[in-house]
Write a protein that holds these residues in place. Structure first.
Motif, mmCIF file in Angstrom:
data_model
loop_
_atom_site.group_PDB
_atom_site.id
_atom_site.type_symbol
_atom_site.label_atom_id
_atom_site.label_comp_id
_atom_site.label_asym_id
_atom_site.label_seq_id
_atom_site.Cartn_x
_atom_site.Cartn_y
_atom_site.Cartn_z
ATOM 1 N N TRP A 168 0.842 -1.182 0.000
ATOM 2 C CA TRP A 168 0.000 0.000 0.000
ATOM 3 C C TRP A 168 0.880 1.235 0.000
ATOM 4 N N ARG A 177 -5.034 6.629 -0.876
ATOM 5 C CA ARG A 177 -4.614 5.246 -0.663
ATOM 6 C C ARG A 177 -4.521 4.533 -2.010
ATOM 7 N N ALA A 205 -5.590 -3.594 4.800
ATOM 8 C CA ALA A 205 -5.945 -2.177 4.880
ATOM 9 C C ALA A 205 -7.065 -1.951 5.889
#
Length: 419
Positions: A168, A177, A205
């Protein structure tokens, strides 16, 4: 290719077979030549592997949702709170000195504020190869179904790079993101394994969004910033100083500057090392990375089947041969991704077993805080086999491939330039 069943292990005299000249011959009975490079890990590796084994047994028995031992959990929160408060105090005292202090105090306040600004993570640039909802609607639709199952917010962007993994990233001042997928890994996975990869990353996440996780992540980021800020520049060795450098001028001022640099360099090094040790201690006390990994694997097994999750983890063990093959294949003009798929599909079972054994002995994720891949495979194998709750049809998989055609071509050209 050859089959040499007459070879014997020089250590235990067991019969060896070499199914493929491209890979190392090793003995499954005594681990002879399991690591041809003879890499030795640090002395702390055995303790770390033992800790991972203990956590694995606890996870299998109680599940990954059970919190780590109370003392460690409270210790992680206390340490994270101390780090975050120290960073906040730097800002508060800097502002107070800047507006209420004397001239020297204002200078000190400005320095504190500058240090606080440098501690904040720099906004990263958006990845080069992005697939937005407009250009890859089928891929984003699949991600949306997974996020609905997880009750999680979908990523703002999906990007691809030339790595063999996934991660990420937060880009720009708005901290958007971005889910970054390694195209070499993505291209060598089956459709159900790609689904497991997406589920695992999206579950990570969602886990990171918890308040405790954000608080500890903030402390870890601050410690990384402290280490980078305090690490002294390497001393110039064997290189003449610039004539304009104060140490090259000579005289009293030069001597004072030289002494000051001699004293400051080891002090900054000690402080940087202290920040590094605190970072390692916080990760160890937290134990969150380990539990997150097992929870994400369990979620991938639930949504995309345990067989898909295990296939993904088995593919991750081939990171090193995939990187070597990608570099070699990129020098040719053939279809890079098809050639890479054919190469990894031809890896014999003995080499896959050697990679798994190497993970058991060396802990391929050692130092990252995540459990070794071999333990994650054992964990997934122990999970019940259930029907998937989200699927990707063959037509959807073909549509996603068409959507990513331009990215595949662009990343392949990048690999050829770097080969």
């Amino acid at each position: 290719m050859k089959d040499d069943s007459d070879a014997h292990c020089p250590r235990c005299d067991a019969v060896l077979t070499t199914p493929d000249d491209r890979f190392s011959t090793w003995c499954a009975a005594c681990d002879w030549n399991v690591d041809p490079l003879g890499r030795e890990g640090p002395k702390s590796l055995a303790r770390e592997l033992a800790r991972h084994e203990s956590v694995f047994r606890r996870t299998v028995a109680d599940g990954p949702d059970v919190a780590p031992p109370g003392a460690a959990a409270y210790g992680a929160l206390v340490l994270a709170t101390a780090v975050n408060l120290a960073t906040a105090a730097l800002v508060v005292t800097g502002v107070w000195l800047l507006f209420t202090g004397t001239v020297p105090q204002r200078i000190l306040g400005a320095v504190e504020l500058l240090a606080a600004v440098l501690l904040f993570p720099r906004p990263a640039r958006p990845p080069r190869h992005t697939a937005g909802p407009a250009t890859a609607p089928a891929l984003h639709a699949t991600v949306g179904r997974i996020c609905a199952e997880l009750d999680a917010r979908p990523p703002d962007l999906i990007a691809f790079d030339a790595g063999y993994g996934s991660r990420w990233a937060a880009v720009g001042w708005r901290r958007r993101r971005v889910l970054v997928l390694g195209l070499p890994l993505w291209e060598t996975l089956a459709a159900d394994q790609r689904l497991a990869l997406l589920v695992r990353e999206l579950a990570h996440a969602a886990d990171e969004g918890q308040p405790r996780a954000r608080w500890i992540r903030s402390a870890l980021d601050s410690l990384v910033g402290w280490e980078d800020l305090l690490t002294p520049d390497p001393a110039p060795a064997g290189r003449a100083l610039d004539p304009r450098h104060p140490l090259a001028v000579g005289g009293r001022a030069s001597n004072i500057a030289h002494v000051g640099e001699m004293l400051a360099r080891p002090l900054l090094g000690l402080l940087a090392q202290a920040a590094h040790l605190l970072h390692s201690l916080l990760r160890t006390l937290d134990g969150r990375c380990v539990d997150q990994a097992y929870r994400a694997d369990r979620t991938a097994a639930r949504i995309a089947t345990a067989a898909s999750a295990e296939g993904l983890l088995q593919a991750l063990l081939l990171e090193e041969p995939a990187a070597l093959a990608l570099q070699r294949l990129a020098r040719h003009g053939d279809d890079l991704w098809a050639a890479l798929r054919d190469h990894l599909a031809s890896v014999p079972d003995s080499e896959r077993a050697r990679r798994l054994r190497l993970s058991e002995l060396r802990g391929d994720a050692s130092g990252s805080g995540y459990p070794p891949t071999c333990l994650r495979i054992r964990f997934v194998r122990a999970l019940p086999r259930t029907e998937p709750t989200v699927t990707m049809s063959a037509a959807e998989a073909r549509t996603v491939d068409l959507e990513l055609a331009a990215i595949r071509s662009s990343v392949a050209q990048e690999c050829r330039r770097n080969a």
